[in-house]
Design an enzyme around this catalytic site. Structure first.
Site, PDB file in Angstrom:
ATOM      1  N   ASP A  56      11.328  15.946  46.638  1.00 19.90           N
ATOM      2  CA  ASP A  56      11.527  17.528  46.942  1.00 19.90           C
ATOM      3  C   ASP A  56      11.262  18.013  45.579  1.00 19.90           C
ATOM      4  OD1 ASP A  56      11.259  19.825  47.952  1.00 19.90           O
ATOM      5  OD2 ASP A  56      13.045  19.813  49.195  1.00 19.90           O
ATOM      6  N   LYS A  57      10.460  18.054  44.884  1.00 19.11           N
ATOM      7  CA  LYS A  57      10.228  18.865  43.521  1.00 19.11           C
ATOM      8  C   LYS A  57      10.419  20.198  43.517  1.00 19.11           C
ATOM      9  CE  LYS A  57       6.858  15.422  41.883  1.00 19.11           C
ATOM     10  NZ  LYS A  57       7.326  14.670  40.255  1.00 19.11           N
ATOM     11  N   ASN A 102       3.693   5.673  40.291  1.00 17.61           N
ATOM     12  CA  ASN A 102       3.264   7.308  40.106  1.00 17.61           C
ATOM     13  C   ASN A 102       2.893   7.673  38.618  1.00 17.61           C
ATOM     14  OD1 ASN A 102       5.071   9.612  39.480  1.00 17.61           O
ATOM     15  ND2 ASN A 102       6.433   7.882  40.027  1.00 17.61           N
ATOM     16  N   GLY A 105       3.090  13.559  36.657  1.00 15.38           N
ATOM     17  CA  GLY A 105       3.214  14.323  35.571  1.00 15.38           C
ATOM     18  C   GLY A 105       3.597  15.659  35.739  1.00 15.38           C
ATOM     19  N   PHE A 106       4.871  15.603  36.350  1.00 14.62           N
ATOM     20  CA  PHE A 106       5.523  16.904  36.655  1.00 14.62           C
ATOM     21  C   PHE A 106       4.844  18.199  37.115  1.00 14.62           C
ATOM     22  CE2 PHE A 106       8.799  16.046  32.858  1.00 14.62           C
ATOM     23  CZ  PHE A 106       9.466  15.337  33.704  1.00 14.62           C
ATOM     24  N   ASN A 166      16.022  15.291  32.476  1.00 16.74           N
ATOM     25  CA  ASN A 166      15.236  14.100  32.485  1.00 16.74           C
ATOM     26  C   ASN A 166      14.191  13.968  31.375  1.00 16.74           C
ATOM     27  OD1 ASN A 166      13.439  12.185  33.259  1.00 16.74           O
ATOM     28  ND2 ASN A 166      12.085  13.740  34.968  1.00 16.74           N
ATOM     29  N   SER A 169      10.831  10.352  32.191  1.00 13.42           N
ATOM     30  CA  SER A 169       9.755  10.088  32.976  1.00 13.42           C
ATOM     31  C   SER A 169       8.499   9.733  32.173  1.00 13.42           C
ATOM     32  CB  SER A 169       9.081  11.587  33.717  1.00 13.42           C
ATOM     33  OG  SER A 169       9.653  11.850  34.912  1.00 13.42           O
ATOM     34  N   ASN A 171       5.445  10.053  32.340  1.00 12.44           N
ATOM     35  CA  ASN A 171       3.984  10.483  32.554  1.00 12.44           C
ATOM     36  C   ASN A 171       3.842  11.808  31.870  1.00 12.44           C
ATOM     37  OD1 ASN A 171       3.311   8.334  34.498  1.00 12.44           O
ATOM     38  ND2 ASN A 171       4.592   9.426  35.803  1.00 12.44           N
ATOM     39  N   THR A 172       4.810  11.886  30.890  1.00 15.37           N
ATOM     40  CA  THR A 172       4.672  13.330  30.134  1.00 15.37           C
ATOM     41  C   THR A 172       4.530  12.575  28.578  1.00 15.37           C
ATOM     42  OG1 THR A 172       5.753  14.813  31.717  1.00 15.37           O
ATOM     43  CG2 THR A 172       5.607  15.532  29.353  1.00 15.37           C
ATOM     44  N   LYS A 207      19.096  11.531  32.400  1.00 18.08           N
ATOM     45  CA  LYS A 207      18.520  10.594  33.180  1.00 18.08           C
ATOM     46  C   LYS A 207      17.514   9.659  32.302  1.00 18.08           C
ATOM     47  CE  LYS A 207      15.692   9.514  37.304  1.00 18.08           C
ATOM     48  NZ  LYS A 207      15.212  10.024  38.763  1.00 18.08           N
ATOM     49  N   ASN A 236      15.275   6.034  35.691  1.00 19.99           N
ATOM     50  CA  ASN A 236      13.933   6.329  36.219  1.00 19.99           C
ATOM     51  C   ASN A 236      13.021   5.118  36.366  1.00 19.99           C
ATOM     52  OD1 ASN A 236      11.668   8.246  36.514  1.00 19.99           O
ATOM     53  ND2 ASN A 236      12.710   9.505  35.172  1.00 19.99           N
ATOM     54  N   TYR A 308      14.549   6.701  46.475  1.00 23.66           N
ATOM     55  CA  TYR A 308      13.114   7.376  47.106  1.00 23.66           C
ATOM     56  C   TYR A 308      12.216   6.458  47.627  1.00 23.66           C
ATOM     57  CZ  TYR A 308       9.081  10.311  46.301  1.00 23.66           C
ATOM     58  OH  TYR A 308       7.943  11.143  46.435  1.00 23.66           O
TER      59      TYR A 308
END
Ligand SMILES: Cc1cc2nc3c(=O)[nH]c(=O)nc-3n(C[C@H](O)[C@H](O)[C@H](O)COP(=O)(O)O)c2cc1C
Length: 357
Positions: A56-57, A102, A105-106, A166, A169, A171-172, A207, A236, A308
Site C-alpha cells: 500500500d504505497k 519487482n 521504481g517508487f 528506505n 530499494s 530499483n532507484t 531499511k 529489503n 509481503y
C-alpha cells in the site's frame, strides 16, 4: 486458490488493494491473544506481524489492512512529488519458487496525497488500530536525496507511529550507495536537523539491503547507534539470484522477495542483532510465510516481523493463520508472551557476540 493469482501480477495487486479498501469487515478481525501483545515506542502493539512496505504505497487501504489483523502496517515508499515509477511490466511472479521479482521504481502518489489520506485515517481511528509506519523514498530525478528524506520526516512526523528511511530499494539508481559510511553520516546529520523541525519525533528506522558485506554491516550498525537512529528494518529485496530458482522469470532485473530471501535476510538480521546488542529495535522481513518463520526472525533478534510476498500467494487469511501458529509455538516453548521470546532472542544475540569476540 487466492483469486488474485489468476490475473496478471500488477492488475491482481491493484484489484486486491482496492478490494481491501472497500470491503467493510474481513476475517481475522477478532481480538489478538494476550501473549502476542507487546509495548513498543510508547504504544501497545496487539501482535508482532506487520505488512511490509510496497503493497500500500499510497495509503489507499489502511483501514482494510488494519482489519486483516496486522499489528503493524507500513505505508510507502512515498516520494515527495508524484512519479509513475518504471515502465510495465515491472512485477513478476515466480510461482514455482514462491517468490516475486519487482522493479517498480517508487511509483508514488507523492507526499501531499498520502499525507491527506493518513491524516483522514488518523482522525477516524486515532491510536486504536495497528502501528502505522511511513516508509520514505526519494524522487528519481532528485539531485539531493537528503532533501527528499528530510521533507518526508517533516511531512509525516505528525501522522506516523514510526518512519523508515528506505536506502535499500534496488530499483532507484544510486539509492543503495547511501548505505556506505560517508553518505550515510551526511544523510543522518540532515535528518537529525529535520527531526527537530517535524514537531513530534516518531522513531526513525533505516531499511537495509540483504546484500551488504560484513564490513558494511558493521559500519552501518556503528553509525546508526552513534546518530541515535531507533531501529533497522532488515531487509529489503535482494539483487542476488539463488541457484535454486526455477521460474522462467528468474533472470528479470529487480529485487527478489519471498521464500528464497528467507535464509539470507534472517542471517543478516541475526548479524545486526549481534552488532547492535539490543540498542536498536530490529524489524525482520524477508520470506516470511508461516508462524515458524516469524518465530525464527524473533529468535534472530526481531521485535516485529513483516511480510509481503507470501500474502500474494496465500491471500488475506494468512495473517490469522500465522498468529495462531506463533501463539502455539510460544506456548510449546514455555514463553508466556512474545516479549519474553524477543528478550530471549536478544540474549542469544549477545551470546553470539561474546563467542565472535
Ligand atoms: C512489489 C513489491 C514492491 C515493494 N516496494 C517497496 C517499497 O516501496 N519500499 C520498501 O521499502 N520495500 C518495498 N518492497 C520490499 C518489501 O517491503 C520487503 O522488504 C521484501 O519484499 C521482503 O519481504 P517478503 O519476502 O515478505 O516480500 C517491495 C516488495 C515488493 C514485492
Amino acid at each position: 486458490m487466492w483469486l488474485a493469482r489468476l490475473l496478471p501480477p500488477e492488475t491482481a495487486h491493484d484489484v486486491a488493494l482496492y478490494g481491501l479498501a472497500w470491503v467493510p469487515q474481513l476475517r481475522g478481525s477478532k481480538k489478538d491473544e494476550p501473549p502476542l501483545r507487546q509495548q513498543l515506542w510508547g504504544r501497545s502493539v496487539s501482535n508482532p506481524i506487520g505488512l511490509a512496505a510496497g503493497l500500500d504505497k499510497d495509503a489507499v487501504a489502511v483501514a482494510g489492512l488494519a482489519r486483516l489483523g496486522f499489528g503493524v502496517v507500513e505505508i510507502g515508499s512515498v516520494t515527495p512529488r508524484p512519479q509513475p515509477g518504471n515502465p510495465k511490466p515491472r512485477l513478476f511472479r515466480l510461482a514455482e519458487d514462491q517468490a516475486v521479482i519487482n522493479r517498480m521504481g517508487f511509483n508514488s502518489a507523492g507526499h501531499e496525497v498520502v499525507f491527506r489520506r493518513l491524516d483522514r485515517y488518523r482522525a477516524k481511528a486515532g491510536n486504536t488500530g495497528p502501528l502505522i509506519g511511513v516508509n520514505l523514498g526519494k524522487n528519481r530525478e532528485s539531485e539531493d536525496p537528503a532533501v527528499d528524506y528530510a521533507a518526508g520526516v517533516v511531512r509525516f512526523s505528525g501522522v506516523a507511529d514510526y518512519l523508515v528511511v528506505n536506502i535499500s530499494s534496488p530499483n532507484t539508481p544510486g539509492l543503495r550507495s547511501l548505505q556506505s559510511a560517508e553518505p550515510l553520516r551526511l544523510l543522518l546529520d540532515r535528518l537529525a536537523e529535520a527531526r527537530g523541525r517535524g514537531g513530534l519525533r516518531p522513531p526513525l528506522l533505516l531499511k537495509l539491503a540483504p546484500d551488504l558485506s560484513g564490513e558494511e554491516r558493521a559500519i552501518i550498525a556503528e553509525t546508526a547507534i552513534a546518530y541515535a537512529v531507533d531501529g533497522l528494518v532488515v531487509s529489503n529485496t535482494t539483487i542476488t539470484r539463488p541457484p535454486e530458482l526455477h521460474s522462467r522469470h528468474r533472470t528479470q532485473s529487480g529485487g527478489l522477495s519471498g521464500r528464497p530471501l528467507f535464509a539470507l535476510s534472517t542471517g543478516v538480521l541475526a548479524d545486526f542483532a549481534r552488532l547492535t546488542q539490543g540498542r536498536l529495535t530490529l524489524i525482520g522481513v524477508g520470506g516470511v510465510a508461516s508462524g515458524a518463520d516469524v518465530y525464527a526472525k524473533i529468535r534472530a533478534g526481531a521485535s516485529l516481523v513483516q511480510l509481503y510476498t507470501a500474502l500474494i500467494y496465500d491471500g488475506p487469511g494468512l495473517v490469522r493463520r500465522i498468529k495462531a501458529e506463533l501463539a502455539a509455538l510460544l506456548a510449546r516453548d514455555g514463553y508466556g508472551s512474545v516479549t519474553a521470546a524477543i528478550a530471549s532472542g536478544l540474549t542469544a544475540a549477545s551470546t553470539a557476540r561474546v563467542r565472535a569476540l
